[in-house]
Design a protein around this motif. Sequence first.
Motif, PDB file in Angstrom:
ATOM      1  N   VAL B 195      22.784  -0.539  10.258  1.00 51.46           N
ATOM      2  CA  VAL B 195      22.367   0.636   9.488  1.00 51.46           C
ATOM      3  C   VAL B 195      20.860   0.852   9.553  1.00 51.46           C
ATOM      4  CG1 VAL B 195      24.336   0.558   7.939  1.00 51.46           C
ATOM      5  CG2 VAL B 195      22.221  -0.596   7.290  1.00 51.46           C
ATOM      6  N   ALA B 196      20.111  -0.215   9.868  1.00 49.65           N
ATOM      7  CA  ALA B 196      18.661  -0.034   9.978  1.00 49.65           C
ATOM      8  C   ALA B 196      18.273   0.468  11.359  1.00 49.65           C
ATOM      9  CB  ALA B 196      17.958  -1.356   9.678  1.00 49.65           C
ATOM     10  N   THR B 387      14.873   2.812  -1.601  1.00 49.86           N
ATOM     11  CA  THR B 387      16.188   3.171  -1.085  1.00 49.86           C
ATOM     12  C   THR B 387      16.153   3.263   0.429  1.00 49.86           C
ATOM     13  OG1 THR B 387      15.525   5.367  -1.724  1.00 49.86           O
ATOM     14  CG2 THR B 387      17.236   4.345  -3.047  1.00 49.86           C
ATOM     15  N   ASN B 388      14.995   3.545   0.978  1.00 46.17           N
ATOM     16  CA  ASN B 388      14.905   3.656   2.427  1.00 46.17           C
ATOM     17  C   ASN B 388      14.040   2.531   2.974  1.00 46.17           C
ATOM     18  OD1 ASN B 388      15.149   6.506   1.226  1.00 46.17           O
ATOM     19  ND2 ASN B 388      15.846   6.732   3.319  1.00 46.17           N
ATOM     20  N   VAL B 389      14.296   2.179   4.210  1.00 41.67           N
ATOM     21  CA  VAL B 389      13.470   1.165   4.860  1.00 41.67           C
ATOM     22  C   VAL B 389      12.061   1.722   4.985  1.00 41.67           C
ATOM     23  CG1 VAL B 389      13.296  -0.320   6.868  1.00 41.67           C
ATOM     24  CG2 VAL B 389      15.503   0.670   6.228  1.00 41.67           C
ATOM     25  N   ARG B 390      11.078   0.913   4.589  1.00 42.15           N
ATOM     26  CA  ARG B 390       9.706   1.374   4.716  1.00 42.15           C
ATOM     27  C   ARG B 390       9.234   1.082   6.130  1.00 42.15           C
ATOM     28  NH1 ARG B 390       6.265   3.287   1.197  1.00 42.15           N
ATOM     29  NH2 ARG B 390       4.120   3.263   1.920  1.00 42.15           N
ATOM     30  N   ILE B 391       8.809   2.097   6.824  1.00 39.05           N
ATOM     31  CA  ILE B 391       8.393   1.884   8.200  1.00 39.05           C
ATOM     32  C   ILE B 391       6.882   2.043   8.291  1.00 39.05           C
ATOM     33  CG2 ILE B 391       8.533   2.762  10.554  1.00 39.05           C
ATOM     34  CD1 ILE B 391      11.411   3.547   9.934  1.00 39.05           C
ATOM     35  N   GLU B 554       0.612  10.832   6.261  1.00 38.29           N
ATOM     36  CA  GLU B 554       0.525  10.054   5.006  1.00 38.29           C
ATOM     37  C   GLU B 554       1.791  10.147   4.167  1.00 38.29           C
ATOM     38  OE1 GLU B 554      -1.689  13.939   4.409  1.00 38.29           O
ATOM     39  OE2 GLU B 554      -1.209  12.505   5.970  1.00 38.29           O
ATOM     40  N   LEU B 555       2.704  11.059   4.563  1.00 40.94           N
ATOM     41  CA  LEU B 555       3.949  11.186   3.803  1.00 40.94           C
ATOM     42  C   LEU B 555       5.119  10.505   4.516  1.00 40.94           C
ATOM     43  CD1 LEU B 555       3.563  14.965   2.904  1.00 40.94           C
ATOM     44  CD2 LEU B 555       3.359  13.057   1.323  1.00 40.94           C
ATOM     45  N   ALA B 556       4.804   9.686   5.542  1.00 40.24           N
ATOM     46  CA  ALA B 556       5.841   9.146   6.442  1.00 40.24           C
ATOM     47  C   ALA B 556       7.049   8.566   5.730  1.00 40.24           C
ATOM     48  CB  ALA B 556       5.225   8.104   7.362  1.00 40.24           C
ATOM     49  N   ASN B 557       6.845   7.881   4.594  1.00 42.20           N
ATOM     50  CA  ASN B 557       7.974   7.209   3.962  1.00 42.20           C
ATOM     51  C   ASN B 557       8.544   7.941   2.748  1.00 42.20           C
ATOM     52  OD1 ASN B 557       8.524   4.712   5.517  1.00 42.20           O
ATOM     53  ND2 ASN B 557       6.331   4.422   5.169  1.00 42.20           N
TER      54      ASN B 557
END
Lengths: 299, 668
Positions: B195-196, B387-391, B554-557
């Motif tokens: 899922v990642a 909730t989301n993977v931080r990239i 800067e809003l990537a995540n």
Amino acid sequence: MQYLPQLIASGISIGMIYAVVAFGYQLTFATSKTLNFGQGEALALGGLTGWSVTTWLIAHGIGVGVAYLLMIPIVLIFGMLQGAVVERLGVRQAIKTKSEAGWIMATIALGIIFKNLAENIWGRDALKFPSPLPEAALTFGSVRIQPMEIAIVIGALAMMLAVELFNRRSIFGKAVVATANDRDAAGLMGINTGLVIAFSYALSSMAAAFAGVLVAPITTAGVSSAAVLGLKAFAVAIIGGLSSGLGVIVGGLILGITETMTGYFISTGYKDVPGLVLLLLVLSFKPSGLFGKATIKKV
Amino acid sequence: MSNKTLLTIIGIALLVALPFFVKSPYYMHLIVTIAIFSIVTLGLDVVFGYTGEVSIGHSALFGIGAYTAGILAMKLGIGFWPSLVFAPVIAALFGLLLALPALRVTGPYLAMVTLAFGTIVQILINEMTDLGPWLDHFNLTEGPLGIKLVKPLFIDLRGTVPLFDMPILRLKEVEFYFVATGILLLAILVINRLVASHIGRAFEALRDSPIASDCMGVSVYKYKVVAFVTSAAFAGLAGALFAYSEQYIAPNTFGFDLSILFLLAVTMGGRKSRLGPVLGAAIVVYLPNLLADINLFRIIAGLIAVIALVSGAASLLRDRSAVRGVAIPVVLCLALFALSISLTTITDYKLAIYGVMILFVVYYLPDGIVGALKKAISTVKPEWVRTNVRIEATGGAGDAFVAPTSSAVSGSTLLDVKQALMQFGGLRALDKVDLDVKAGTIHGLIGPNGSGKSTMMNVLTGIYVPTGGEVLLQGENLAGKKSPEIAARGVARTFQNVQLFGELTLIENVLVGLHHTYKAGFFQVALKTPLANANEQGARQRAASILSFVGLAELANEEARNLPYGKQRLLEIGRALALDPKLLLLDEPAAGLTAPDIKELVQIVRKIRDHGITVILIEHHMDVVMSICDTVTVLDFGQKIAEGKPASVQANPRVIEAYLGGAAAAAV
């Protein structure tokens, strides 16, 4: 092959039952794009309620035929109430939050609850329903038909016709049609679309409950086969097209006849399979149904 | 060592020690069943949580796994380990079959399909006791009688370590526990990686916007099949374990009720997590015990009632107007408690209680227990929850473009539309339109509303198949090709009504566009091979560069659905650029943008053209069209009425008439 006319004749009456339940799916789908996954249970509950009322009336000295006729309006009202409950508890909130999984799971859950309650009230075993018409079969050439089977065909057609006429002729019916065409626009024109949707659920369950008391005298009343019946009626709704009015009658007849044939030529154990396979095939290759129109997706 | 690895090690140590503390064979068996159900629910979550499809057929896939193991053991004498290979493979094949209708349908239709599939499988298991004269009346499934199996003893450890000096039955159970939990941990690991990865992102993309997925080259059908097959394989694997754990299987076990139980477990535990489905599985396995003991049930119902009262009162204190919203659940919980006191036996009402639980979860715990906990924690410590993977990846705007591989010479014809005809019933949305788009230019497509501009976009990207005519991209006809195939040939687009993957972060949205750069397949992702790692690293770098190019670094995540409208349009352009297109179709990119945003947009579109990407621009802002387009084509009622340099088109009387009506044109 000499049994063929007989198999077709028997298939027609059961096919009409599927058609009525499928018609119920169409009603709610038209107004709200939602379906009651507990439609089979609605049919079973109608049959069982009808059984209780009829036997109570008979026990009080009323003849079978009259008792059956008196019972029908009570069951129709019961069906409407049951449908309204399903809409209130299962669908309304999910339509608001636009959660598809929400109403699917909620109507399934309500189906389970109704089934379980029915098992506790009427027991797990199917009940013998007193037949309002003579059970001796009429003979037409080599074909034997029970009077009740003829009553089913007439009753089913009458029910669908009545609802169609209501939708086409009455002003409230026009509100239903308007909501079916465009819910937002109908709402802006002052139609209480929430009420229309609730009403379509009431009608849908009413149709199923009516089918329940129609079929019970020749089969039995009980919840054990409710889920499969609901699923096969869905197959009919899909074959006929969820949005194509009376395509369900053709779909019902196709399925009813296929089923009696399967039962005769292969094994009664497999008699549910053709309907389900048909459902899979139609959805795989022509999801708009044999009689429905494909929709154009808008981007 | 990070906190996460530490927690994992502690968790595994606890799991290893567990069987030596739980002496009761009954509870041991219960724990094994929880592990087995967890494998199913984790697999179901791939379909239900990630692709968003409701499957009511997982008990059948589970049953197919169990019966594969049973039939192999009973009819062919093939034992435990081979069945762990055969069961998932056979179940996966059935999953493939089940996914076939998914090509055409979704939502309630697909739910009904899975339900029908489950019912058919159950009927077949019941009836396949005689395969007919051609197969020597072979009794495949033993029908309602069921199949008996024997739980294997893997290694006889008695007399080796004092810890394992236990009766043989208990040793079997303990060893089976280790095998089952080992497989569960493996399943968690594989699903985590899946899922990642780009495959997991594809699942979520097709859930949030199937049309945009297809146009990004991520075939909705292909990834739905992958999701169903993966999910089916896990269900099958768990089925084989279940058959040996129970030592007896019969068709009735694998019915509708069990499918509902699996769904309940995933929804109640919490979708899109690993902990949620496991927690849910534990609850549904333990539930019958709770329901068997009326006194225990009364205590629990009482506790729930107290919690409901307290939390209800608390939320009333915060917001007095919430009475109606709070009253219903509180009353329901009190009613449950009253019911538990009045009932003498409860097992008869088991199914109704499951039903009520589903309703409760659907209404009040839509994100499950894990989701609710996350929400509660995030009000106190937001940084603990994600909730989301931080990239974390950085890249300069200059690296946003790869060197053009396109052989198209600037000025030569890139796209040649010949006599495109699109008919809907009696309406001709496109009436034999020719379009000649030169490489390296910005080609404007304008016209009043309903003139066929968006229809042209949809024809170019394969959403509509044209009724007639040809769409030649560098000489290759695209008419009749599917959206993902066209995307793979280098045509990218944005949408008039924004079609982002709302629950994915900005960088994940761009990564979906970069899907074509991944060469690693399912198994390489599961094994985390160097290729898979390299693909992911490369794509992240590139995605970060693209985000800085469109000014969203800067809003990537952030989740895409939280973006303001103007930024959403920029993100769509970024996502389309990720496809490394030869041709970029922009459908009203300036609609709803503020004046400074439009200025920025014009800069971006110019830069895109300067990097050798040909652009077709649909736009109503005439100043934008006139300032940046090299050529402009005007459509009206599906027909081309003018074409040429912006200035000449602007002066064309037919164009003025189309926009302002006949009288206005006459006045000019």
